[in-house]
Write an enzyme that holds these catalytic residues in place. Structure first.
Site, PDB file in Angstrom:
ATOM      1  N   GLN A 156       0.854  -1.204   0.000  1.00  0.00           N
ATOM      2  CA  GLN A 156       0.000   0.000   0.000  1.00  0.00           C
ATOM      3  C   GLN A 156       0.884   1.247   0.000  1.00  0.00           C
ATOM      4  OE1 GLN A 156      -3.605  -0.538   2.863  1.00  0.00           O
ATOM      5  NE2 GLN A 156      -1.981  -1.883   3.643  1.00  0.00           N
ATOM      6  N   HIS A 209      -1.204   1.258  -4.340  1.00  0.00           N
ATOM      7  CA  HIS A 209      -1.607   2.673  -4.275  1.00  0.00           C
ATOM      8  C   HIS A 209      -0.693   3.553  -5.120  1.00  0.00           C
ATOM      9  CE1 HIS A 209      -3.789   1.959  -0.163  1.00  0.00           C
ATOM     10  NE2 HIS A 209      -4.531   1.627  -1.198  1.00  0.00           N
ATOM     11  N   SER A 249      -2.809  -1.067   9.376  1.00  0.00           N
ATOM     12  CA  SER A 249      -3.960  -1.048  10.295  1.00  0.00           C
ATOM     13  C   SER A 249      -5.168  -1.715   9.646  1.00  0.00           C
ATOM     14  CB  SER A 249      -4.308   0.407  10.630  1.00  0.00           C
ATOM     15  OG  SER A 249      -4.718   1.081   9.424  1.00  0.00           O
TER      16      SER A 249
HETATM   17  N1  APR Z   1       6.596  -2.277  12.689  1.00  0.00           N
HETATM   18  C1  APR Z   1       5.401  -2.883  12.428  1.00  0.00           C
HETATM   19  N2  APR Z   1       4.222  -2.231  12.411  1.00  0.00           N
HETATM   20  C2  APR Z   1       4.247  -0.907  12.664  1.00  0.00           C
HETATM   21  C3  APR Z   1       5.437  -0.197  12.944  1.00  0.00           C
HETATM   22  C4  APR Z   1       6.650  -0.945  12.949  1.00  0.00           C
HETATM   23  N3  APR Z   1       7.830  -0.359  13.211  1.00  0.00           N
HETATM   24  N4  APR Z   1       5.117   1.113  13.164  1.00  0.00           N
HETATM   25  C5  APR Z   1       3.779   1.208  13.017  1.00  0.00           C
HETATM   26  N5  APR Z   1       3.252   0.004  12.727  1.00  0.00           N
HETATM   27  C6  APR Z   1       1.853  -0.345  12.463  1.00  0.00           C
HETATM   28  C7  APR Z   1       0.845   0.455  13.249  1.00  0.00           C
HETATM   29  O1  APR Z   1       0.581  -0.180  14.511  1.00  0.00           O
HETATM   30  C8  APR Z   1      -0.379   0.399  12.316  1.00  0.00           C
HETATM   31  O2  APR Z   1      -1.165  -0.760  12.575  1.00  0.00           O
HETATM   32  O3  APR Z   1       1.614  -0.022  11.106  1.00  0.00           O
HETATM   33  C9  APR Z   1       0.229   0.283  10.922  1.00  0.00           C
HETATM   34  C10 APR Z   1       0.134   1.564  10.116  1.00  0.00           C
HETATM   35  O4  APR Z   1      -1.232   1.817   9.880  1.00  0.00           O
HETATM   36  P1  APR Z   1      -1.650   3.116   9.027  1.00  0.00           P
HETATM   37  O5  APR Z   1      -0.935   4.299   9.559  1.00  0.00           O
HETATM   38  O6  APR Z   1      -3.153   3.126   8.979  1.00  0.00           O
HETATM   39  O7  APR Z   1      -1.053   2.839   7.578  1.00  0.00           O
HETATM   40  P2  APR Z   1      -1.624   1.863   6.475  1.00  0.00           P
HETATM   41  O8  APR Z   1      -2.331   0.707   7.086  1.00  0.00           O
HETATM   42  O9  APR Z   1      -0.535   1.566   5.530  1.00  0.00           O
HETATM   43  O10 APR Z   1      -2.701   2.808   5.738  1.00  0.00           O
HETATM   44  C11 APR Z   1      -3.318   2.268   4.584  1.00  0.00           C
HETATM   45  O11 APR Z   1      -4.350   4.403   4.215  1.00  0.00           O
HETATM   46  O12 APR Z   1      -4.171   6.667   4.269  1.00  0.00           O
HETATM   47  C12 APR Z   1      -4.186   5.572   3.429  1.00  0.00           C
HETATM   48  O13 APR Z   1      -3.198   5.383   1.312  1.00  0.00           O
HETATM   49  C13 APR Z   1      -2.884   5.436   2.669  1.00  0.00           C
HETATM   50  O14 APR Z   1      -1.733   3.398   2.054  1.00  0.00           O
HETATM   51  C14 APR Z   1      -2.331   4.091   3.127  1.00  0.00           C
HETATM   52  C15 APR Z   1      -3.575   3.376   3.623  1.00  0.00           C
END
Ligand code: APR
Length: 250
Positions: free
Chosen positions: A102, A120, A190
């Protein structure tokens, strides 16, 4: 859902035949790129409804470019971390078929992964909204934003804004991969955003084992994931790779 250790996960990967990874912003946090929804994440500072929808970009491109330029500066200085390199080596050793990401940060590509689905898009590419022409970053002057194409159209990073469709090829390839995989590794997401967050359910419904790798449980942990690898991806995935090397060279 049960906790799993790096040695146990290495053995599970060794026994599997069609392993796919689905990654999110969490895998790049240790490369210095903030994720979106954790504390201090991007959406805490930029309201996605004002900065990350295609409607917002078309209505007020100058405002959205404030966030885009900040992201571009962070991405330009980001380098792959040990988690990206571990996935690239798992693929090179024949233990990982593909990474569906993503993320738009190009770090899986920079780490050497070959079979990547850019679900994405990719922030290192730029595209005109009108003629769909592609622009190299070097041809763009970020001091003159908003940026316009020769045809007069708006130029934007080639990433999927909220309200835009997932690139068709990525959608179909990702779906095909999760339908046919026997192990899905969900790393650093997430699982809040569709349609990416439907992929784990498709995999599960087609018989795959689901492993989540995250700092904390997510909505998937409640009903879908079989195993949970707790810890920062940059630390955990080199451990899994090391264990796998040991048990496959014995
Ligand atoms: N190691 C593992 N997991 C981690 C770490 C780490 N060092 N740091 C953070 N996380 C986890 C968090 O606990 C969370 O569950 O990564 C996840 C990040 O979640 P989001 O910030 O929601 O990012 P993501 O899931 O990629 O979002 C999906 O949403 O806004 C849109 O297009 C955007 O691609 C993105 C999509």
């Amino acid at each position: 859902m049960k906790d799993i250790t790096p040695p146990q996960l290495a053995e599970l990967i060794r026994q599997s035949r069609r392993v796919v990874a689905l990654t999110g912003a969490g895998i790049s946090v240790e490369s210095g790129i903030p994720d979106f929804r954790s504390k201090g994440g991007l959406w805490e500072r930029f309201d996605p409804w004002e900065y990350a929808t295609i409607q917002a970009f078309e209505k007020n491109p100058a405002k959205v470019w404030v966030m885009l330029k900040e992201m571009d500066e962070i991405l330009r200085h980001a380098r792959p971390n040990p988690a990206h390199y571990a996935l690239a080596e798992l693929e090179a050793r024949g233990h990982l078929m593909s990474v569906i990401t993503q993320n738009v940060d190009n770090l899986h590509q920079a780490a050497g992964s070959q079979n990547i689905i850019e679900y994405h898009g990719n922030a290192h590419r730029f595209v005109c909204l009108t003629c769909r022409g592609h622009w190299p970053r070097a041809a763009l002057d970020f001091d003159q934003t908003p940026l316009y194409c020769y045809c007069g159209g708006l130029i934007k990073p080639d990433v999927v804004f909220f309200g835009e469709a997932i690139p068709e090829a990525a959608l179909y390839k990702a779906n095909d991969l999760v339908i046919n995989c026997d192990l899905l590794l969900i790393i650093g997401t997430s699982a809040e955003v569709a349609p990416a967050n439907i992929l784990p359910e498709v995999a599960k419904n087609n018989g795959a084992i689901i492993v989540e790798s995250n700092l904390a449980h997510t909505r998937l942990s409640l009903y879908l994931s079989d195993y949970f690898l707790q810890g920062p991806a940059g630390r955990m995935w080199p451990l899994v790779l090391e264990q796998l090397k040991q048990i496959t060279t014995q």
